[in-house]
Design a protein around this motif. Sequence first.
Motif, PDB file in Angstrom:
ATOM      1  N   ASN A  20      35.914  54.988  79.572  1.00 27.98           N
ATOM      2  CA  ASN A  20      35.879  56.732  80.429  1.00 27.98           C
ATOM      3  C   ASN A  20      36.667  57.500  79.022  1.00 27.98           C
ATOM      4  O   ASN A  20      35.953  58.195  78.727  1.00 27.98           O
ATOM      5  N   GLY A  21      37.741  57.550  79.372  1.00 30.39           N
ATOM      6  CA  GLY A  21      38.639  57.581  78.693  1.00 30.39           C
ATOM      7  C   GLY A  21      38.762  57.619  77.396  1.00 30.39           C
ATOM      8  O   GLY A  21      38.833  58.737  76.881  1.00 30.39           O
ATOM      9  N   VAL A  22      38.324  56.427  76.947  1.00 28.48           N
ATOM     10  CA  VAL A  22      37.955  57.022  75.208  1.00 28.48           C
ATOM     11  C   VAL A  22      36.525  57.670  75.157  1.00 28.48           C
ATOM     12  O   VAL A  22      37.400  58.472  74.039  1.00 28.48           O
ATOM     13  N   LEU A  23      35.201  57.653  75.895  1.00 23.61           N
ATOM     14  CA  LEU A  23      34.487  58.341  74.997  1.00 23.61           C
ATOM     15  C   LEU A  23      34.352  59.502  75.595  1.00 23.61           C
ATOM     16  O   LEU A  23      34.553  60.348  74.965  1.00 23.61           O
ATOM     17  N   ILE A  24      35.252  60.015  76.608  1.00 27.05           N
ATOM     18  CA  ILE A  24      36.030  61.563  76.760  1.00 27.05           C
ATOM     19  C   ILE A  24      37.265  62.733  75.332  1.00 27.05           C
ATOM     20  O   ILE A  24      36.980  62.543  74.836  1.00 27.05           O
ATOM     21  N   PHE A  25      37.744  61.170  75.006  1.00 31.74           N
ATOM     22  CA  PHE A  25      38.758  61.848  74.093  1.00 31.74           C
ATOM     23  C   PHE A  25      38.073  61.492  72.912  1.00 31.74           C
ATOM     24  O   PHE A  25      38.559  62.324  71.920  1.00 31.74           O
ATOM     25  N   GLY A  26      37.466  60.585  72.829  1.00 34.16           N
ATOM     26  CA  GLY A  26      36.191  60.646  71.309  1.00 34.16           C
ATOM     27  C   GLY A  26      35.165  61.883  71.354  1.00 34.16           C
ATOM     28  O   GLY A  26      35.708  62.888  70.246  1.00 34.16           O
ATOM     29  N   ALA A  27      35.105  62.624  72.096  1.00 34.54           N
ATOM     30  CA  ALA A  27      34.592  63.727  72.251  1.00 34.54           C
ATOM     31  C   ALA A  27      35.112  64.811  71.501  1.00 34.54           C
ATOM     32  O   ALA A  27      34.496  65.666  71.131  1.00 34.54           O
ATOM     33  N   GLY A  28      36.098  64.822  72.070  1.00 34.38           N
ATOM     34  CA  GLY A  28      37.056  66.304  72.346  1.00 34.38           C
ATOM     35  C   GLY A  28      37.953  66.190  71.177  1.00 34.38           C
ATOM     36  O   GLY A  28      38.246  67.388  70.229  1.00 34.38           O
ATOM     37  N   ILE A  29      37.850  64.400  70.644  1.00 33.38           N
ATOM     38  CA  ILE A  29      38.467  64.772  69.157  1.00 33.38           C
ATOM     39  C   ILE A  29      36.946  65.608  68.186  1.00 33.38           C
ATOM     40  O   ILE A  29      37.370  66.003  67.055  1.00 33.38           O
ATOM     41  N   TYR A  30      35.790  65.086  67.878  1.00 32.56           N
ATOM     42  CA  TYR A  30      35.343  65.656  67.440  1.00 32.56           C
ATOM     43  C   TYR A  30      34.446  66.899  67.814  1.00 32.56           C
ATOM     44  O   TYR A  30      34.770  67.944  66.856  1.00 32.56           O
ATOM     45  N   GLU A  31      35.148  67.397  68.731  1.00 31.80           N
ATOM     46  CA  GLU A  31      35.492  68.672  68.575  1.00 31.80           C
ATOM     47  C   GLU A  31      36.471  69.724  68.550  1.00 31.80           C
ATOM     48  O   GLU A  31      35.728  71.464  68.514  1.00 31.80           O
ATOM     49  N   GLN A  42      39.555  76.357  73.342  1.00 35.36           N
ATOM     50  CA  GLN A  42      40.557  76.089  72.698  1.00 35.36           C
ATOM     51  C   GLN A  42      41.701  75.537  73.513  1.00 35.36           C
ATOM     52  O   GLN A  42      42.943  75.300  73.106  1.00 35.36           O
ATOM     53  N   LEU A  43      41.943  75.243  74.661  1.00 33.37           N
ATOM     54  CA  LEU A  43      42.377  74.516  75.385  1.00 33.37           C
ATOM     55  C   LEU A  43      42.316  72.743  74.699  1.00 33.37           C
ATOM     56  O   LEU A  43      43.283  72.261  75.721  1.00 33.37           O
ATOM     57  N   HIS A  44      41.283  72.584  74.452  1.00 33.76           N
ATOM     58  CA  HIS A  44      41.309  71.269  74.441  1.00 33.76           C
ATOM     59  C   HIS A  44      40.816  70.274  75.062  1.00 33.76           C
ATOM     60  O   HIS A  44      41.861  69.559  75.566  1.00 33.76           O
ATOM     61  N   ALA A  45      40.172  70.396  76.687  1.00 30.67           N
ATOM     62  CA  ALA A  45      40.016  69.560  78.185  1.00 30.67           C
ATOM     63  C   ALA A  45      39.685  68.291  78.210  1.00 30.67           C
ATOM     64  O   ALA A  45      40.556  68.014  78.661  1.00 30.67           O
ATOM     65  N   SER A  46      39.092  68.409  77.196  1.00 31.92           N
ATOM     66  CA  SER A  46      38.346  66.919  77.395  1.00 31.92           C
ATOM     67  C   SER A  46      39.405  65.939  76.422  1.00 31.92           C
ATOM     68  O   SER A  46      39.162  64.879  76.333  1.00 31.92           O
ATOM     69  N   ILE A  47      40.105  66.447  75.304  1.00 26.97           N
ATOM     70  CA  ILE A  47      41.377  65.680  74.757  1.00 26.97           C
ATOM     71  C   ILE A  47      42.697  65.568  76.189  1.00 26.97           C
ATOM     72  O   ILE A  47      42.837  64.388  75.992  1.00 26.97           O
ATOM     73  N   TRP A  48      42.863  66.461  76.552  1.00 26.63           N
ATOM     74  CA  TRP A  48      43.638  66.089  77.483  1.00 26.63           C
ATOM     75  C   TRP A  48      43.153  65.009  78.925  1.00 26.63           C
ATOM     76  O   TRP A  48      43.835  64.031  79.552  1.00 26.63           O
ATOM     77  N   TRP A  49      42.251  65.674  79.265  1.00 23.62           N
ATOM     78  CA  TRP A  49      41.769  64.772  80.764  1.00 23.62           C
ATOM     79  C   TRP A  49      41.057  63.385  79.823  1.00 23.62           C
ATOM     80  O   TRP A  49      41.484  62.003  80.514  1.00 23.62           O
ATOM     81  N   GLY A  50      40.415  62.762  78.919  1.00 25.64           N
ATOM     82  CA  GLY A  50      40.906  61.525  77.722  1.00 25.64           C
ATOM     83  C   GLY A  50      41.838  61.249  77.999  1.00 25.64           C
ATOM     84  O   GLY A  50      41.870  59.879  78.253  1.00 25.64           O
ATOM     85  N   ALA A  51      42.921  61.241  77.910  1.00 25.09           N
ATOM     86  CA  ALA A  51      44.099  60.868  77.513  1.00 25.09           C
ATOM     87  C   ALA A  51      44.460  60.767  78.772  1.00 25.09           C
ATOM     88  O   ALA A  51      45.578  59.165  78.643  1.00 25.09           O
ATOM     89  N   LEU A  52      44.704  61.711  79.963  1.00 22.51           N
ATOM     90  CA  LEU A  52      44.431  61.100  81.394  1.00 22.51           C
ATOM     91  C   LEU A  52      44.174  60.142  81.481  1.00 22.51           C
ATOM     92  O   LEU A  52      45.275  58.804  82.284  1.00 22.51           O
ATOM     93  N   LEU A  53      42.845  59.988  81.760  1.00 26.40           N
ATOM     94  CA  LEU A  53      41.702  58.305  81.780  1.00 26.40           C
ATOM     95  C   LEU A  53      42.132  57.420  81.183  1.00 26.40           C
ATOM     96  O   LEU A  53      42.397  56.732  82.111  1.00 26.40           O
ATOM     97  N   LEU A  54      42.437  57.515  80.195  1.00 22.45           N
ATOM     98  CA  LEU A  54      43.021  56.545  78.927  1.00 22.45           C
ATOM     99  C   LEU A  54      44.769  55.913  79.750  1.00 22.45           C
ATOM    100  O   LEU A  54      44.309  54.565  79.985  1.00 22.45           O
ATOM    101  N   ALA A  55      45.214  57.035  79.681  1.00 20.42           N
ATOM    102  CA  ALA A  55      46.604  56.455  80.499  1.00 20.42           C
ATOM    103  C   ALA A  55      46.427  55.595  81.815  1.00 20.42           C
ATOM    104  O   ALA A  55      46.939  54.585  82.279  1.00 20.42           O
ATOM    105  N   ALA A  56      46.022  56.289  82.978  1.00 18.35           N
ATOM    106  CA  ALA A  56      45.463  55.942  84.220  1.00 18.35           C
ATOM    107  C   ALA A  56      45.429  54.172  83.950  1.00 18.35           C
ATOM    108  O   ALA A  56      45.088  53.727  84.923  1.00 18.35           O
ATOM    109  N   GLY A  57      44.131  54.046  82.865  1.00 22.87           N
ATOM    110  CA  GLY A  57      42.889  53.014  83.309  1.00 22.87           C
ATOM    111  C   GLY A  57      43.911  51.777  82.527  1.00 22.87           C
ATOM    112  O   GLY A  57      44.202  50.905  83.167  1.00 22.87           O
ATOM    113  N   ALA A  58      45.257  52.015  81.743  1.00 21.47           N
ATOM    114  CA  ALA A  58      45.357  51.525  81.169  1.00 21.47           C
ATOM    115  C   ALA A  58      46.788  51.254  82.246  1.00 21.47           C
ATOM    116  O   ALA A  58      47.010  49.607  82.050  1.00 21.47           O
TER     117      ALA A  58
END
Length: 74
Positions: A20-31, A42-58
Amino acid sequence: MKSGGSLSIWFFIGLSLVVNGVLIFGAGIYELSHPPEYVLHQLHASIWWGALLLAAGAFYCIRFAPSRMKDPSR
């Protein structure tokens, strides 16, 4: 892989968070290249949230990896 052993549910939760983190982070990069029309983009919440999920999952995948589980026969 060990036969007859069990895997921790937290390992699979970690895998789910990583996916889920990879998918949300990828959508944020696309945005970044295709900005949406909503106000707070301009807050780029999807990038932050995707990175947080990715770190927690790792963390969960590394912490509860099957190779780190103790062998009960020893």
